[in-house]
Design an enzyme around this catalytic site. Structure first.
Site, PDB file in Angstrom:
ATOM      1  N   HIS A  17      -2.482  -1.782  -9.787  1.00 43.81           N
ATOM      2  CA  HIS A  17      -2.096  -0.243 -10.119  1.00 43.81           C
ATOM      3  C   HIS A  17      -0.965   0.330  -9.418  1.00 43.81           C
ATOM      4  O   HIS A  17       0.409   0.659  -9.506  1.00 43.81           O
ATOM      5  CB  HIS A  17      -3.107   0.494 -10.061  1.00 43.81           C
ATOM      6  CG  HIS A  17      -2.944   2.128 -10.546  1.00 43.81           C
ATOM      7  ND1 HIS A  17      -3.048   2.362 -11.658  1.00 43.81           N
ATOM      8  CD2 HIS A  17      -2.298   2.951  -9.636  1.00 43.81           C
ATOM      9  CE1 HIS A  17      -2.788   3.786 -11.863  1.00 43.81           C
ATOM     10  NE2 HIS A  17      -2.361   4.201 -10.733  1.00 43.81           N
ATOM     11  N   GLU A  18      -1.169   0.313  -7.807  1.00 50.07           N
ATOM     12  CA  GLU A  18      -0.313   0.686  -7.098  1.00 50.07           C
ATOM     13  C   GLU A  18       1.189  -0.262  -7.125  1.00 50.07           C
ATOM     14  O   GLU A  18       2.327   0.314  -6.752  1.00 50.07           O
ATOM     15  CB  GLU A  18      -0.793   0.716  -5.478  1.00 50.07           C
ATOM     16  CG  GLU A  18      -1.915   1.569  -5.461  1.00 50.07           C
ATOM     17  CD  GLU A  18      -1.620   3.158  -5.701  1.00 50.07           C
ATOM     18  OE1 GLU A  18      -0.410   3.377  -5.647  1.00 50.07           O
ATOM     19  OE2 GLU A  18      -2.661   3.811  -6.115  1.00 50.07           O
ATOM     20  N   HIS A  21       3.572   1.053  -9.551  1.00 46.39           N
ATOM     21  CA  HIS A  21       4.400   2.254  -8.747  1.00 46.39           C
ATOM     22  C   HIS A  21       5.521   1.675  -7.992  1.00 46.39           C
ATOM     23  O   HIS A  21       6.482   2.064  -8.029  1.00 46.39           O
ATOM     24  CB  HIS A  21       3.375   3.235  -8.177  1.00 46.39           C
ATOM     25  CG  HIS A  21       2.466   4.023  -9.013  1.00 46.39           C
ATOM     26  ND1 HIS A  21       2.773   4.536 -10.033  1.00 46.39           N
ATOM     27  CD2 HIS A  21       0.986   4.113  -8.931  1.00 46.39           C
ATOM     28  CE1 HIS A  21       1.590   5.006 -10.473  1.00 46.39           C
ATOM     29  NE2 HIS A  21       0.648   4.840  -9.898  1.00 46.39           N
TER      30      HIS A  21
END
Length: 334
Positions: A17-18, A21
């Site tokens: 998920h990170e 980003h």
């Protein structure tokens, strides 16, 4: 060993998920100060060319620290100075990566299934309404009420929500669609509700694996939204919600039963994580996207104090909710 597998799986979900980003920010030219898996004190870290990478003690999330993400900045590479479309891409990239991971895991889950249940009648259960109205072997269930049936779990989910109430049933018989009005489902002695058919299973294929993985990911999203609605409306108690402790426990239990079960439960959690983050909730990616969209509509930035207060309040409420569900998780362990 199972706890280690569970923590690794949880770390992968947070990490990817990170990473979404991180990659989106770097491709957009936004400065990233730190990429972290976990929260709280650092266990260890290393410094890249311009970004620090760290693993932190508490396995309850992670973060990407972007320049100018939470306020003004004079740096030309600040998040706040990026075009609005790039902001949306950066904010949504984490959830998108969770959904991609979920789809890959579902492919692995279905690839391990020699046969797959289809929404097709292999036989009719005697003395049921299905037999009475003339359902036939080979009938394909295509619609129940207003719900389109794409694969077998759609049938189970509809019956779970509908109970034993009559509904309109549409089947495909030899290319012709036939509708049965006020169809009465079959209820067994234990109260479980069925259509009244024996379900056909057919050998798995690559196309079936891809198709069912796609529909199952959509189905998981439907489960999340339905569950949230039940929580908001009071149909389900907050005590039934699970936090990080419960998630790790579920992953650990799945790891004990085999790899396919592990793929399934991790896919379910990562899809939920991705979709939940896209909801317009304060402090989540969806809440931040909401403010970008509002600024596009009103053609000016939302006052920083308003957005900061909105996200701070949301973060406080999310932390309180996390403490509550973690308390519930710990209570269920004993």
């Amino acid at each position: 060993m199972t706890i280690i597998i569970a923590l690794i799986a949880f770390g992968i979900m947070i990490g990817i998920h990170e990473a979404g980003h991180l990659v989106a920010a770097k491709l957009s030219g936004v400065l990233v100060h730190e990429f972290a898996i976990g929260m709280g004190p650092k266990l260890f870290s290393w410094q890249g060319k311009e970004t620090a990478y760290s693993l932190r003690l508490l396995p309850i999330g992670g973060f990407c620290n972007l320049e100018g993400e939470n306020g003004g900045s004079d740096d030309r590479r600040a998040f706040c100075k990026a075009p609005k479309w790039q902001k949306i891409v950066i904010l949504a990239a984490g959830a998108v990566m969770n959904l991609v991971l979920g789809f890959v895991l579902l492919l692995l889950f279905y690839a391990g299934q020699p046969a797959i249940a289809d929404p097709v009648a292999a036989g009719i259960i005697p003395n049921t309404y299905a037999e009475q109205i003339g359902l036939q072997e080979g009938d394909t269930i295509v619609k129940m009420g207003n719900t389109k049936v794409n694969f077998y779990p759609d049938i189970k989910f509809f019956l779970l929500r509908n109970g034993d109430k009559p509904f309109d049933l549409t089947v495909n018989r030899g290319g012709e669609k036939i509708q049965f009005k006020n169809f009465k489902p079959y209820t067994d002695e234990n109260g479980a509700v069925y259509i009244g058919i024996q379900v056909k299973s057919s050998p798995n294929t690559v196309l079936k694996t891809i198709k069912n993985s796609f529909y199952l990911e959509i189905f998981m999203g439907k489960l999340l939204l339905t569950g949230l609605w039940d929580l908001v409306t009071g149909n389900v108690s907050v005590k039934e919600a699970s936090g990080p402790v419960g998630i790790v426990k579920e992953i650990g239990n799945a790891a004990k039963t085999g790899w396919t079960d592990l793929f399934y439960i991790v896919a379910l959690i990562t899809v939920n994580l991705g979709l939940f983050n896209l909801l317009p909730i304060p402090a989540l990616d969806g809440g931040r996207i909401l403010f970008v969209l509002i600024s596009i509509l009103i053609r000016r930035p939302v006052p920083e104090k308003v957005e900061t207060a909105f996200h701070a309040t949301g973060m406080l409420l999310l932390l309180l909710l996390m403490l509550l569900v973690t308390f519930n998780d710990v209570g269920r362990l004993f």
